[in-house]
Structure formats: C-alpha cells, structure tokens
Write an enzyme that holds these catalytic residues in place. Structure first.
Site, PDB file in Angstrom:
ATOM      1  N   GLN A  48      45.495  45.996  37.388  1.00  0.00           N
ATOM      2  CA  GLN A  48      45.263  44.557  37.493  1.00  0.00           C
ATOM      3  C   GLN A  48      44.059  44.088  36.702  1.00  0.00           C
ATOM      4  OE1 GLN A  48      44.070  46.744  39.523  1.00  0.00           O
ATOM      5  NE2 GLN A  48      42.716  45.963  41.088  1.00  0.00           N
ATOM      6  N   GLY A  49      43.244  45.020  36.195  1.00  0.00           N
ATOM      7  CA  GLY A  49      42.141  44.649  35.317  1.00  0.00           C
ATOM      8  C   GLY A  49      40.815  44.431  36.007  1.00  0.00           C
ATOM      9  N   ALA A  87      45.807  42.938  49.130  1.00  0.00           N
ATOM     10  CA  ALA A  87      45.449  41.616  49.651  1.00  0.00           C
ATOM     11  C   ALA A  87      44.789  40.725  48.598  1.00  0.00           C
ATOM     12  CB  ALA A  87      44.544  41.738  50.879  1.00  0.00           C
ATOM     13  N   GLN A  90      40.112  42.231  45.328  1.00  0.00           N
ATOM     14  CA  GLN A  90      39.070  42.933  44.599  1.00  0.00           C
ATOM     15  C   GLN A  90      38.204  42.024  43.718  1.00  0.00           C
ATOM     16  OE1 GLN A  90      37.707  45.665  44.970  1.00  0.00           O
ATOM     17  NE2 GLN A  90      39.147  47.026  45.982  1.00  0.00           N
ATOM     18  N   ALA A 284      35.716  32.307  40.853  1.00  0.00           N
ATOM     19  CA  ALA A 284      37.027  32.919  40.598  1.00  0.00           C
ATOM     20  C   ALA A 284      37.794  33.148  41.899  1.00  0.00           C
ATOM     21  CB  ALA A 284      36.856  34.241  39.859  1.00  0.00           C
ATOM     22  N   LYS A 285      39.118  33.136  41.787  1.00  0.00           N
ATOM     23  CA  LYS A 285      39.991  33.411  42.917  1.00  0.00           C
ATOM     24  C   LYS A 285      40.839  34.648  42.650  1.00  0.00           C
ATOM     25  CE  LYS A 285      40.547  28.644  44.520  1.00  0.00           C
ATOM     26  NZ  LYS A 285      41.524  27.592  44.892  1.00  0.00           N
ATOM     27  N   GLY A 286      41.369  35.232  43.708  1.00  0.00           N
ATOM     28  CA  GLY A 286      42.341  36.309  43.559  1.00  0.00           C
ATOM     29  C   GLY A 286      43.673  35.738  43.131  1.00  0.00           C
ATOM     30  N   GLY A 288      46.495  38.062  42.018  1.00  0.00           N
ATOM     31  CA  GLY A 288      47.502  39.109  41.830  1.00  0.00           C
ATOM     32  C   GLY A 288      48.808  38.824  42.539  1.00  0.00           C
ATOM     33  N   GLU A 289      48.785  38.834  43.862  1.00  0.00           N
ATOM     34  CA  GLU A 289      50.012  38.619  44.627  1.00  0.00           C
ATOM     35  C   GLU A 289      50.566  37.194  44.529  1.00  0.00           C
ATOM     36  OE1 GLU A 289      49.792  41.455  48.454  1.00  0.00           O
ATOM     37  OE2 GLU A 289      47.906  40.494  47.912  1.00  0.00           O
TER      38      GLU A 289
END
Length: 331
Positions: A48-49, A87, A90, A284-286, A288-289
């Site tokens: 995911q980087g 979740a 990270q 920043a926000k997550g 991925g999902e």
C-alpha cells in the site's frame, strides 16, 4: 446488442479499529553513522506504500531529501508495536507516530545546536540536513556532526513517539458514541458500463472518482490505491463468487474463482479532494479499504440504467443477467 449505462455510488468509511478499541503506533528516528535518517517502525508495508509515506513525512519534518531516509520495518528485535496493517490505519497512526518522533528529534536538534552556536533556536534554520546560524549563514553544522558532538558528551540524539488518540466506546444500549471511529473517508464514483444482452457480459469502460483523502502525501500512491481498490470492487461486482456446499469450497482455485486481469481494467479519471481536515499527518486520511467499496453499487446501478433490471446479489454474472433478461421478456 450492447446497451450503455451509468451508475453512481457515494460511500463513507470509518477507519482505525473503532468502537473504543485502544489503538496506537510507536516509532523512533535517529541519525546513522553513514549519514542517513533511520526510522524504526513495526508497520508492515504489504504493497500500500506506507514506507514511502513514512519516508516523505520524515523528510518533510527534518528538512532532508527523501533519499536520506532509511526505514527499518517489522523487526521484532528492534521495533515496538505499530498495530496491524488493517483497518486502513497505518497512514494515520504510524504516520503520526513518525511525524511526532521526528518533531521530538527536531526539538533536540534545536537544543543541542543552540548550545553549539551559543544562540537561541529562533536564530537557527534547518535545511538539507544542516543547521544554519542565521546571523552568520556561513556557520553551519550537519545533523550527523551534531550527533557525534552530542555522543561525545555521553548523550543521545534520538526521537521517539507513540501516537495514541482517544477512542470512545459505544453505549451498550443505544450503540452510539462520541466518535465510533477516529476519522472518516468519503468517496463518490461514477461508472460507465456496456452490457451485452446477447452474452450477458458486462464491460466496465470508465470510472470517475472523487476521493476525500484529506491530504495526498503521495498523489501517485493515492491514485494507485483508487485504481487497485476499484479493480477489486469490479471483481466483487461481476465475477468473484465463492461457492460453498456443506462447508466445503467447491471452487478453490483460480480456474473456478475468477478475478479481474489487466484485460478488465477500465479507464480511470480521478480527482483528489484535499480538505486537510483529518487527524492524520498533515491532514491525511486512510484510503486503502474505502477505494474498494463504491465500485460494486455503482456498477449495479449502471447495469440497471442499461437494461432496467435490479440485482440484489453479487456477483452479477452473465448467467444471472441472461436469466433476468429472459424473465423480463416473458413478463
């Protein structure tokens, strides 16, 4: 005959463990003898980087080139807990831990450099791995030379932090909480499809995405997450079906369980919305999902727009489409 349709879906996604579960991440940062900035974290990069994001955060806070940053990850002999890579947490949790560790180190840099220059920290500037004495800009010292001087005194130039935001357990009766998750990501997608009424095959042609990512620390990574997540959503919508009978998976291999390939990838048109309103590093926000969620309902809506039939179960396979078209014709 091929019929065209367009569908839209908007989603929100709460990330972090949520529901009051204690959530945190730990990181340390220091200077190495080979003139690198060493970030130590247990955060696992599974594609995911996150290592790129961590490196950029450290470089930004400490005013060094990103090529100077080296990350040790997942070594249980050298790292403390950073929580799971799940979740969509990270970037926010380990990103903040790294940012705070670098800020902790930055404060120590100013302290020891002030002693070195017999000055106050407002008279100092950090740039390109150097501390510059503003009244006389020719007077400089590198972070690594300062490290050696600090160690000669028997002290250590090192930053450390644990990011541990407040979490709120839901009320046992109402299920409500002050904040169920630490933050939320929002996304809207518009999908264009073509439905072949002869074969039942659906082709996803174009995907238009507006993603509220807070702050895109690495825009290319964010766009990659959109494309990868949406492709997974296409698989969920159109082809990925686990067949189970009496507790046994009947299609346990890739010949019977289809996933999208490069031949199924649509044209992507993405817009990144940067509100910087998140608790994450630099806002920043997550993401991925959340990028997997909107594709399936948007595709289902697009199919309805194309052929006028609603589907309520996934995947929407050619067989289901042909059956539904036949039933519609016979009505």
């Amino acid at each position: 005959m091929k019929k065209k349709g367009r569908g839209m879906a908007t989603i929100m996604f709460g990330y972090g463990y949520g529901e009051g579960f204690p959530d945190f991440s730990h990181a340390t940062v220091e200077f190495t003898d080979d003139e690198k900035v060493l970030v130590v974290t247990a955060a696992a990069d599974v594609g995911q980087g996150v290592l790129t994001v961590i490196s950029q955060i450290a470089a930004e806070v400490l005013s060094v080139g990103v090529e100077k940053v080296k990350v040790i990850q997942g070594d249980t002999h050298k790292t403390m807990n950073s929580g799971s890579t799940s979740a969509t947490r990270q970037t926010t949790f380990t990103g903040n831990a790294v940012k705070q560790a670098c800020e902790n180190l930055k404060g120590k840099i100013f302290h020891y450099a002030s002693l070195e220059f017999n000055s106050n920290y407002p008279e100092l500037t950090l740039k390109d791995g150097k501390i510059i004495y503003n009244p006389n800009p020719e007077k400089t010292i590198t972070y690594w030379d300062l490290k050696r001087k600090v160690e000669e005194k028997g002290e250590t130039l090192k930053g450390e932090a644990t990011y541990f935001p407040p979490t709120y357990s839901p009320d046992l009766i109402s299920g409500q909480a002050h904040e169920v998750y630490v933050a939320y990501t929002f996304m809207t997608q518009i999908v264009d499809v073509e439905v072949d009424t002869t074969t039942g095959k659906v082709d996803v042609k174009d995907v238009y995405t507006a993603l509220d990512c807070g702050k895109a620390i690495n825009p290319i990574n964010v766009e990659g997450q959109i494309e990868g997540g949406t492709t997974q959503g296409i698989g969920m919508a159109l082809m990925e079906e686990q067949v189970i009978k009496n507790g046994i998976t009947l299609n346990p291999n890739m010949t019977g369980y289809l996933v999208p390939t490069s031949m199924d990838i649509p044209n992507f048109h993405s817009v990144l919305i940067e509100n910087e309103d998140s608790i994450g590093p630099f806002g920043a926000k997550g993401i991925g999902e959340p990028t997997t969620i909107a594709a399936s309902p948007a595709i289902a809506n697009a199919i309805y727009d194309a052929i006028g039939i609603r589907f309520y179960e996934l995947p929407i396979t050619p067989e289901k489409i042909l059956k539904a078209l036949k039933e519609k014709e016979n009505d």
